[in-house]
Design a protein around this motif. Sequence first.
Motif, PDB file in Angstrom:
ATOM      1  N   THR A  17      54.657  37.602 -66.477  1.00 52.52           N
ATOM      2  CA  THR A  17      53.423  36.820 -66.451  1.00 52.52           C
ATOM      3  C   THR A  17      53.161  36.139 -67.782  1.00 52.52           C
ATOM      4  O   THR A  17      52.755  34.970 -67.836  1.00 52.52           O
ATOM      5  CB  THR A  17      52.234  37.738 -66.094  1.00 52.52           C
ATOM      6  N   MET A  21      53.142  32.095 -67.871  1.00 54.92           N
ATOM      7  CA  MET A  21      51.897  31.411 -68.197  1.00 54.92           C
ATOM      8  C   MET A  21      51.924  30.800 -69.595  1.00 54.92           C
ATOM      9  O   MET A  21      51.516  29.657 -69.794  1.00 54.92           O
ATOM     10  CB  MET A  21      50.719  32.381 -68.071  1.00 54.92           C
ATOM     11  N   THR A  44      46.357  35.703 -71.354  1.00 51.18           N
ATOM     12  CA  THR A  44      47.296  36.391 -70.459  1.00 51.18           C
ATOM     13  C   THR A  44      47.573  37.804 -70.948  1.00 51.18           C
ATOM     14  O   THR A  44      47.621  38.757 -70.157  1.00 51.18           O
ATOM     15  CB  THR A  44      48.618  35.604 -70.351  1.00 51.18           C
ATOM     16  N   ALA A  48      46.722  41.204 -68.901  1.00 54.26           N
ATOM     17  CA  ALA A  48      47.796  42.162 -68.619  1.00 54.26           C
ATOM     18  C   ALA A  48      47.456  43.542 -69.174  1.00 54.26           C
ATOM     19  O   ALA A  48      47.722  44.562 -68.534  1.00 54.26           O
ATOM     20  CB  ALA A  48      49.114  41.656 -69.208  1.00 54.26           C
ATOM     21  N   ALA A  93      61.174  34.908 -65.767  1.00 50.39           N
ATOM     22  CA  ALA A  93      60.110  33.909 -65.863  1.00 50.39           C
ATOM     23  C   ALA A  93      60.659  32.577 -66.356  1.00 50.39           C
ATOM     24  O   ALA A  93      60.261  31.504 -65.872  1.00 50.39           O
ATOM     25  CB  ALA A  93      59.023  34.410 -66.810  1.00 50.39           C
TER      26      ALA A  93
END
Length: 231
Positions: A17, A21, A44, A48, A93
Amino acid sequence: MNTTSRAILAEFLGSFTLIFMGAGAAAALGPGHVPAVAFAHGLTIMVAACAFGDVSGSHINPAVTIGLAAAREFPARRIAPYVAAQLLGAVAAGFCLLAVFGGPVNNLGATVIDTHRITETGGFMLEAFGTFLLVTIVLHSAVRGAAGRLAPFAIGMTVTVCILAFGVLTGASVNPGRTLGPAIAAGVYNGIEIYLAAQIAGGLVAGLLFRLWAARPLTAPISISDVPGGN
């Protein structure tokens, strides 16, 4: 799913993530949007930490894991699985961003040292200090508990401040996963060894310093009345 498996999955998802992001914002916005990219990373990380902090500690950064182990606040036997999950999440990612953009747009947010304005040594120093600062904040705000419930905010804003301060010079990765994920997907390896060496060094120094700090019991703050001549 046992406790260890849940922690490993949490580290994978958190790292995925963050890179999706954070690096995604850098790729989508391009140069000249440092504040937006900085807050994309910081927020982010904050989210998290709130989501996975009770599952894995939400390191989502190999330098944090190594730093906590150096501080003797994390078992050495868990370093390898944590780091593996973090790097796999970061690389996954990166390739997801490659699929989203259909190509390495803006190098997918990969961080490189701006050698027109600083030297590679300067880049090493910035990344090392930024990582040192981040791991130090993690240790004191979350591990020692100085920030209480505000620890996720303190940690996320530390990364935001680093990017605001020197993101235009190095990208302020302060995270081997953030360095490697987009770099591998985009095929951009300029100075990657400098980033990794600096980040690991910064994390280790922060951990060792915390160990010295924790070796002596913390005492109550000194009152002015305790100072000779104080009122």
